[in-house]
Design a protein around this motif. Structure first.
Motif, PDB file in Angstrom:
ATOM      1  N   LEU A  58      -6.972   4.603  19.980  1.00  0.00           N
ATOM      2  CA  LEU A  58      -8.203   4.993  19.289  1.00  0.00           C
ATOM      3  C   LEU A  58      -8.432   6.500  19.355  1.00  0.00           C
ATOM      4  CD1 LEU A  58     -10.652   2.114  20.225  1.00  0.00           C
ATOM      5  CD2 LEU A  58     -10.297   2.998  17.917  1.00  0.00           C
ATOM      6  N   MET A  59      -8.128   7.099  20.494  1.00  0.00           N
ATOM      7  CA  MET A  59      -8.287   8.542  20.603  1.00  0.00           C
ATOM      8  C   MET A  59      -7.356   9.279  19.648  1.00  0.00           C
ATOM      9  SD  MET A  59      -9.000   9.435  24.615  1.00  0.00           S
ATOM     10  CE  MET A  59      -7.880   8.298  25.429  1.00  0.00           C
ATOM     11  N   ILE A  60      -6.142   8.740  19.476  1.00  0.00           N
ATOM     12  CA  ILE A  60      -5.174   9.376  18.574  1.00  0.00           C
ATOM     13  C   ILE A  60      -5.567   9.157  17.118  1.00  0.00           C
ATOM     14  CG2 ILE A  60      -2.772   9.355  17.798  1.00  0.00           C
ATOM     15  CD1 ILE A  60      -1.997   8.493  20.663  1.00  0.00           C
ATOM     16  N   ALA A  61      -5.866   7.910  16.759  1.00  0.00           N
ATOM     17  CA  ALA A  61      -6.074   7.567  15.354  1.00  0.00           C
ATOM     18  C   ALA A  61      -7.479   7.860  14.861  1.00  0.00           C
ATOM     19  CB  ALA A  61      -5.748   6.085  15.131  1.00  0.00           C
ATOM     20  N   LYS A 112      -1.601  -7.494  15.752  1.00  0.00           N
ATOM     21  CA  LYS A 112      -2.274  -7.200  17.015  1.00  0.00           C
ATOM     22  C   LYS A 112      -1.219  -6.860  18.059  1.00  0.00           C
ATOM     23  CE  LYS A 112      -6.089 -10.495  16.296  1.00  0.00           C
ATOM     24  NZ  LYS A 112      -6.786 -11.653  16.863  1.00  0.00           N
ATOM     25  N   PRO A 113      -1.513  -5.919  18.963  1.00  0.00           N
ATOM     26  CA  PRO A 113      -2.749  -5.143  19.094  1.00  0.00           C
ATOM     27  C   PRO A 113      -2.786  -4.004  18.091  1.00  0.00           C
ATOM     28  CG  PRO A 113      -1.201  -4.466  20.775  1.00  0.00           C
ATOM     29  CD  PRO A 113      -0.559  -5.617  20.046  1.00  0.00           C
ATOM     30  N   GLN A 114      -3.971  -3.667  17.637  1.00  0.00           N
ATOM     31  CA  GLN A 114      -4.156  -2.558  16.702  1.00  0.00           C
ATOM     32  C   GLN A 114      -5.608  -2.114  16.766  1.00  0.00           C
ATOM     33  OE1 GLN A 114      -4.981  -0.803  13.985  1.00  0.00           O
ATOM     34  NE2 GLN A 114      -3.057   0.314  13.689  1.00  0.00           N
ATOM     35  N   TRP A 115      -5.808  -0.821  16.867  1.00  0.00           N
ATOM     36  CA  TRP A 115      -7.153  -0.274  17.051  1.00  0.00           C
ATOM     37  C   TRP A 115      -8.096  -0.578  15.893  1.00  0.00           C
ATOM     38  CZ3 TRP A 115      -9.091   3.065  13.429  1.00  0.00           C
ATOM     39  CH2 TRP A 115      -8.167   3.643  12.559  1.00  0.00           C
ATOM     40  N   LEU A 116      -7.566  -0.837  14.683  1.00  0.00           N
ATOM     41  CA  LEU A 116      -8.429  -1.017  13.522  1.00  0.00           C
ATOM     42  C   LEU A 116      -9.382  -2.196  13.684  1.00  0.00           C
ATOM     43  CD1 LEU A 116      -9.080   0.073  10.667  1.00  0.00           C
ATOM     44  CD2 LEU A 116      -7.390  -1.563   9.775  1.00  0.00           C
ATOM     45  N   PHE A 117      -8.998  -3.209  14.468  1.00  0.00           N
ATOM     46  CA  PHE A 117      -9.893  -4.349  14.695  1.00  0.00           C
ATOM     47  C   PHE A 117     -11.211  -3.905  15.327  1.00  0.00           C
ATOM     48  CE2 PHE A 117      -5.797  -6.617  14.518  1.00  0.00           C
ATOM     49  CZ  PHE A 117      -6.125  -7.653  13.664  1.00  0.00           C
ATOM     50  N   ALA A 148       0.830  -1.206   0.000  1.00  0.00           N
ATOM     51  CA  ALA A 148       0.000   0.000   0.000  1.00  0.00           C
ATOM     52  C   ALA A 148       0.862   1.253   0.000  1.00  0.00           C
ATOM     53  CB  ALA A 148      -0.920   0.000   1.211  1.00  0.00           C
ATOM     54  N   GLY A 149       2.060   1.172   0.556  1.00  0.00           N
ATOM     55  CA  GLY A 149       2.974   2.307   0.603  1.00  0.00           C
ATOM     56  C   GLY A 149       3.270   2.784   2.005  1.00  0.00           C
ATOM     57  N   SER A 150       2.323   2.622   2.907  1.00  0.00           N
ATOM     58  CA  SER A 150       2.497   3.024   4.303  1.00  0.00           C
ATOM     59  C   SER A 150       1.407   2.372   5.126  1.00  0.00           C
ATOM     60  CB  SER A 150       2.424   4.548   4.452  1.00  0.00           C
ATOM     61  OG  SER A 150       1.098   5.003   4.179  1.00  0.00           O
ATOM     62  N   GLU A 151       1.558   2.419   6.441  1.00  0.00           N
ATOM     63  CA  GLU A 151       0.513   1.891   7.300  1.00  0.00           C
ATOM     64  C   GLU A 151      -0.789   2.669   7.115  1.00  0.00           C
ATOM     65  OE1 GLU A 151       0.882   0.439  11.663  1.00  0.00           O
ATOM     66  OE2 GLU A 151       0.210   2.528  11.783  1.00  0.00           O
ATOM     67  N   ALA A 152      -0.685   3.992   7.017  1.00  0.00           N
ATOM     68  CA  ALA A 152      -1.883   4.817   6.844  1.00  0.00           C
ATOM     69  C   ALA A 152      -2.610   4.480   5.549  1.00  0.00           C
ATOM     70  CB  ALA A 152      -1.502   6.296   6.868  1.00  0.00           C
ATOM     71  N   ALA A 153      -1.847   4.273   4.471  1.00  0.00           N
ATOM     72  CA  ALA A 153      -2.463   3.925   3.190  1.00  0.00           C
ATOM     73  C   ALA A 153      -3.105   2.542   3.256  1.00  0.00           C
ATOM     74  CB  ALA A 153      -1.421   3.976   2.075  1.00  0.00           C
ATOM     75  N   GLN A 154      -2.471   1.636   3.974  1.00  0.00           N
ATOM     76  CA  GLN A 154      -3.039   0.293   4.133  1.00  0.00           C
ATOM     77  C   GLN A 154      -4.358   0.353   4.894  1.00  0.00           C
ATOM     78  OE1 GLN A 154      -0.426  -2.396   6.186  1.00  0.00           O
ATOM     79  NE2 GLN A 154      -1.545  -4.223   5.556  1.00  0.00           N
ATOM     80  N   ILE A 155      -4.400   1.151   5.951  1.00  0.00           N
ATOM     81  CA  ILE A 155      -5.645   1.313   6.711  1.00  0.00           C
ATOM     82  C   ILE A 155      -6.743   1.888   5.822  1.00  0.00           C
ATOM     83  CG2 ILE A 155      -6.731   2.667   8.549  1.00  0.00           C
ATOM     84  CD1 ILE A 155      -4.130   2.327  10.144  1.00  0.00           C
TER      85      ILE A 155
END
Length: 325
Positions: free
Chosen positions: A296-299, A224-229, A198-205
């Motif tokens: 989660l508050m940050i992202a 894991k752990p990752q807020w996207l789940f 994707a190019g970066s974690e942000a782009a993958q998300i």
């Protein structure tokens, strides 16, 4: 995230850059770089702590809460420096940073700096266990339960094909600078898939969330752990069982990623002379749920890390109070 607890999906190569106005980068001529990342790192008598912070949001959550408590409860000035994973060990050994709060396992660096040179001291468990894997959206796994066994992935290659995957199924990865096992796994398991970055974690998300919005199937490297789940439920695909040493040869690896208790490390001089700050960082330990609350508050809420940390600290005094005793 022992010789095989390497966080293969997160290690990057490159120089580090400051993320606060206090950080200074200089590199002219043959200057000694052992103290140049921050003018405060391990400074004699200074009530200042320099923390290494990685780019993923869980690591940012750790650093934000630690920095907030160091500043507001213990009276330290905190400097944060963004350092890629392997260079962070060099910086820590040299005193350019005082602590790493989330390491996914770097056995070569542990041997060199902790065991042999003794310039780095183990700081204990973070309290969070990390794991990398391949995931499909839960809505797809519920419709096709056999997709969660790697042996059946080729049956779904056509459904997982994209314009970028060249006629094969797509395995979505993040940045091409990450060191993962995925290309070797696709080759060694003889799968009809292509790793697409994707190019970066942000782009993958962004891509994962778009697929989910449209209820499309996808196969992705994730961790894991990752807020996207919390926003996109995903189900892990079972790869061949991980066994000690099965990933020792990066070209021949054909097994799952390990589960890794994440660790903290301190510069040895700081560990010995850092007083309350060093003791606090050794005691800092929280759960996946607590880390995700801040992440989660940050992202998701787009709060600055300091504000997210402040909110969490105000709500969770029974958790953090023992860290600052």
């Amino acid at each position: 995230m022992n010789g095989n607890r390497r966080r293969r999906g997160r290690r990057r190569l490159g120089a580090f850059a400051a993320v606060t106005a206090l950080s200074v980068l200089t590199g002219c001529g043959a200057a000694d770089m052992t103290r140049q990342a921050s003018p405060y790192a391990a400074a004699e008598g200074a009530k200042t702590v320099t923390l290494s912070v990685q780019s993923w949001v869980g690591a940012q959550a750790n650093t934000a809460v630690a920095a907030y408590l160091l500043e507001h409860e213990l009276g330290y000035r905190v400097d944060t420096v963004q350092v890629d994973e392997v260079p962070a060990w060099d910086a820590l050994s040299q005193g350019r940073v005082d602590a790493i709060l989330e390491d996914w396992g770097h056995p070569e660096q542990e041997k060199r700096y902790v065991q042999d040179k003794k310039t780095i001291t183990a700081g204990g468990d973070l309290g969070v266990t990390g794991h990398i894997g391949w995931f499909v959206p839960t809505y797809f796994a519920e419709a096709h339960p056999d997709v969660t066994d790697w042996k059946n992935l080729d049956r779904y290659a056509d459904q997982l094909r994209t314009a970028e995957s060249g006629g094969k199924g797509q395995l979505l990865d993040g940045s091409p600078s990450y060191v993962t096992n995925d290309k070797a796994l696709v080759k060694n398991l003889d799968l009809d898939f292509e790793v697409v970055f994707a190019g970066s974690e942000a782009a993958q998300i962004t891509q994962i969330r778009q697929f989910a919005k449209e209820r499309k199937p996808f196969l992705t490297y994730w961790y894991k752990p990752q807020w996207l789940f919390e926003r996109v439920p995903m189900t892990e695909v079972e790869l061949p069982e991980y066994r000690e040493g099965c990933d020792a040869d990066p070209e021949r690896v054909a097994c799952a990623y390990p589960h890794t208790p994440l660790q903290k490390y301190l510069n040895t001089r700081f560990a010995d002379t850092g007083g309350k700050a060093a003791e606090f960082l050794k005691r800092f330990r929280w759960s996946v749920e607590e880390q995700n609350e801040v992440a989660l508050m940050i992202a998701e809420e787009k709060l600055p890390p300091e504000q997210a940390a402040k909110k969490w600290v105000e709500r969770n005094e029974p958790v953090w109070r023992p860290w600052v005793r």
